[in-house]
Design an enzyme around this catalytic site. Sequence first.
Site, PDB file in Angstrom:
ATOM      1  N   ASN A 180     -11.281  32.757 -32.667  1.00 34.68           N
ATOM      2  CA  ASN A 180     -12.443  31.864 -32.723  1.00 34.68           C
ATOM      3  C   ASN A 180     -13.391  32.287 -31.601  1.00 34.68           C
ATOM      4  O   ASN A 180     -13.114  32.031 -30.437  1.00 34.68           O
ATOM      5  CB  ASN A 180     -11.961  30.415 -32.534  1.00 34.68           C
ATOM      6  CG  ASN A 180     -13.105  29.438 -32.348  1.00 34.68           C
ATOM      7  OD1 ASN A 180     -14.262  29.763 -32.609  1.00 34.68           O
ATOM      8  ND2 ASN A 180     -12.788  28.235 -31.893  1.00 34.68           N
ATOM      9  N   TRP A 181     -14.475  32.938 -31.994  1.00 30.80           N
ATOM     10  CA  TRP A 181     -15.389  33.464 -30.971  1.00 30.80           C
ATOM     11  C   TRP A 181     -16.276  32.375 -30.364  1.00 30.80           C
ATOM     12  O   TRP A 181     -17.039  32.640 -29.449  1.00 30.80           O
ATOM     13  CB  TRP A 181     -16.252  34.585 -31.563  1.00 30.80           C
ATOM     14  CG  TRP A 181     -15.542  35.909 -31.630  1.00 30.80           C
ATOM     15  CD1 TRP A 181     -14.240  36.164 -31.296  1.00 30.80           C
ATOM     16  CD2 TRP A 181     -16.103  37.176 -32.037  1.00 30.80           C
ATOM     17  NE1 TRP A 181     -13.956  37.490 -31.472  1.00 30.80           N
ATOM     18  CE2 TRP A 181     -15.078  38.137 -31.927  1.00 30.80           C
ATOM     19  CE3 TRP A 181     -17.352  37.570 -32.493  1.00 30.80           C
ATOM     20  CZ2 TRP A 181     -15.287  39.485 -32.259  1.00 30.80           C
ATOM     21  CZ3 TRP A 181     -17.559  38.908 -32.821  1.00 30.80           C
ATOM     22  CH2 TRP A 181     -16.532  39.858 -32.703  1.00 30.80           C
ATOM     23  N   LYS A 182     -16.231  31.181 -30.936  1.00 31.11           N
ATOM     24  CA  LYS A 182     -17.076  30.073 -30.442  1.00 31.11           C
ATOM     25  C   LYS A 182     -18.531  30.545 -30.330  1.00 31.11           C
ATOM     26  O   LYS A 182     -18.968  31.356 -31.143  1.00 31.11           O
ATOM     27  CB  LYS A 182     -16.530  29.550 -29.109  1.00 31.11           C
ATOM     28  CG  LYS A 182     -15.042  29.214 -29.176  1.00 31.11           C
ATOM     29  CD  LYS A 182     -14.591  28.422 -27.999  1.00 31.11           C
ATOM     30  CE  LYS A 182     -13.095  28.234 -28.075  1.00 31.11           C
ATOM     31  NZ  LYS A 182     -12.594  27.297 -27.096  1.00 31.11           N
ATOM     32  N   GLU A 236      -3.836  22.189 -31.541  1.00 31.78           N
ATOM     33  CA  GLU A 236      -4.448  22.658 -30.302  1.00 31.78           C
ATOM     34  C   GLU A 236      -4.549  21.500 -29.302  1.00 31.78           C
ATOM     35  O   GLU A 236      -5.511  20.715 -29.367  1.00 31.78           O
ATOM     36  CB  GLU A 236      -5.862  23.176 -30.569  1.00 31.78           C
ATOM     37  CG  GLU A 236      -5.928  24.327 -31.533  1.00 31.78           C
ATOM     38  CD  GLU A 236      -7.192  25.153 -31.312  1.00 31.78           C
ATOM     39  OE1 GLU A 236      -7.050  26.333 -31.049  1.00 31.78           O
ATOM     40  OE2 GLU A 236      -8.289  24.586 -31.375  1.00 31.78           O
ATOM     41  N   HIS A 263     -12.297  21.294 -34.842  1.00 29.72           N
ATOM     42  CA  HIS A 263     -12.008  21.777 -33.486  1.00 29.72           C
ATOM     43  C   HIS A 263     -12.392  20.673 -32.497  1.00 29.72           C
ATOM     44  O   HIS A 263     -13.394  19.985 -32.682  1.00 29.72           O
ATOM     45  CB  HIS A 263     -12.802  23.055 -33.218  1.00 29.72           C
ATOM     46  CG  HIS A 263     -12.360  23.756 -31.983  1.00 29.72           C
ATOM     47  ND1 HIS A 263     -12.662  23.286 -30.724  1.00 29.72           N
ATOM     48  CD2 HIS A 263     -11.608  24.869 -31.807  1.00 29.72           C
ATOM     49  CE1 HIS A 263     -12.119  24.102 -29.825  1.00 29.72           C
ATOM     50  NE2 HIS A 263     -11.462  25.064 -30.461  1.00 29.72           N
ATOM     51  N   GLY A 316      -8.624  26.721 -23.164  1.00 33.36           N
ATOM     52  CA  GLY A 316      -9.429  27.359 -22.125  1.00 33.36           C
ATOM     53  C   GLY A 316      -8.994  27.060 -20.703  1.00 33.36           C
ATOM     54  O   GLY A 316      -9.714  27.362 -19.756  1.00 33.36           O
ATOM     55  N   SER A 347      -4.976  28.518 -24.944  1.00 31.99           N
ATOM     56  CA  SER A 347      -4.607  29.480 -23.903  1.00 31.99           C
ATOM     57  C   SER A 347      -3.555  30.497 -24.333  1.00 31.99           C
ATOM     58  O   SER A 347      -2.703  30.903 -23.534  1.00 31.99           O
ATOM     59  CB  SER A 347      -4.161  28.753 -22.621  1.00 31.99           C
ATOM     60  OG  SER A 347      -5.245  28.031 -22.069  1.00 31.99           O
ATOM     61  N   GLU A 407     -13.778  20.746 -29.749  1.00 32.96           N
ATOM     62  CA  GLU A 407     -15.132  20.865 -29.179  1.00 32.96           C
ATOM     63  C   GLU A 407     -16.165  20.271 -30.118  1.00 32.96           C
ATOM     64  O   GLU A 407     -17.169  19.705 -29.677  1.00 32.96           O
ATOM     65  CB  GLU A 407     -15.436  22.339 -28.850  1.00 32.96           C
ATOM     66  CG  GLU A 407     -14.668  22.783 -27.609  1.00 32.96           C
ATOM     67  CD  GLU A 407     -14.380  24.274 -27.542  1.00 32.96           C
ATOM     68  OE1 GLU A 407     -14.960  25.047 -28.317  1.00 32.96           O
ATOM     69  OE2 GLU A 407     -13.546  24.660 -26.696  1.00 32.96           O
TER      70      GLU A 407
HETATM   71  C1  PEP Z   1      -9.698  27.333 -29.096  1.00 35.76           C
HETATM   72  O1  PEP Z   1     -10.683  26.809 -28.611  1.00 35.76           O
HETATM   73  O2  PEP Z   1      -9.507  27.290 -30.329  1.00 35.76           O
HETATM   74  C2  PEP Z   1      -8.768  27.981 -28.205  1.00 35.76           C
HETATM   75  C3  PEP Z   1      -7.535  28.058 -28.575  1.00 35.76           C
HETATM   76  O3  PEP Z   1      -9.275  28.438 -27.003  1.00 35.76           O
HETATM   77  P1  PEP Z   1      -8.470  29.252 -25.879  1.00 35.76           P
HETATM   78  O4  PEP Z   1      -7.602  30.251 -26.569  1.00 35.76           O
HETATM   79  O5  PEP Z   1      -9.550  29.894 -25.061  1.00 35.76           O
HETATM   80  O6  PEP Z   1      -7.676  28.244 -25.118  1.00 35.76           O
END
Ligand code: PEP
Length: 254
Positions: A10-12, A165, A93, A171, A211, A95
């Site tokens: 997921n490049w966000k 998640e 997600h 993050g 993470s 976010e």
């Molecule tokens: C995400 O936001 O889907 C995610 C898993 O981020 P990260 O791997 O950076 O924790």
Amino acid sequence: MADRPYIVGNWKMNGTRAMLSEARAIDRSSQRLMKVEVALAPPFTLIHAVHREVEQIGVGAQDCHAAEEGAYTGDISAAMVADAGAKFVILGHSERRENHGETNALLREKSAAALEAGMRVIMCCGETEETRDEGKAESFVTRQLKASLPENLENPADVLTVAYEPIWAIGTGRTPTVDDVASMHKAIRALLVDLYGEEQADEVRILYGGSVKPENAKELLSADEVGGALVGGASLTAESFLGIVLAAAEVQDQ
Ligand code: PEP
């Protein structure tokens, strides 16, 4: 469980056309790791370009609107992302739930729109640290998921992936214990069996996200009921993302 692990980047809100070289490198190496299903969800602006660059990996979107079309300035419909080359959409997600006020009910509508447009859905769920500390993580996540998932799904095994998640792990460099991940995934599997019946639910992959890095991927991917990973930060370079894909291949070989 579905046989191939699924590793999704997921490049966000990261990436311009300069990042297409990373997508190309990920695609080329993935062609040698066929036992792992690999996909990227770039920002809307890169979906078409990534789709044109790659041969092996899947390409998806990070969101879509619930409506088919209309006066929704700045929004993008499911049919539009599908037309750009997306084969799946990440929905729910944390976010987006937090920054855009997306509710479970809205996510249910968005997933119906995505399915109608012929795409697969990766539905995210996860608890805050406070909820985990209160010992309510599993009840919260299963309730959240039950209210967000599409109803009356005939073929969930073909169109649905769930991503667990924990918000506090995204993050931050922190991860739950492997036992906690396995326990949550088991609870999610039980919910899927309740909703869709054993035969279909067994084939739905449940990804872990939060993470995941090359250094911890093998351990997390080895946990019971973990069918892959949703990766944020570590998906932004081919080097780190492919480290995770390689870890998934190694777990397959065990
Ligand atoms: C995400 O936001 O889907 C995610 C898993 O981020 P990260 O791997 O950076 O924790």
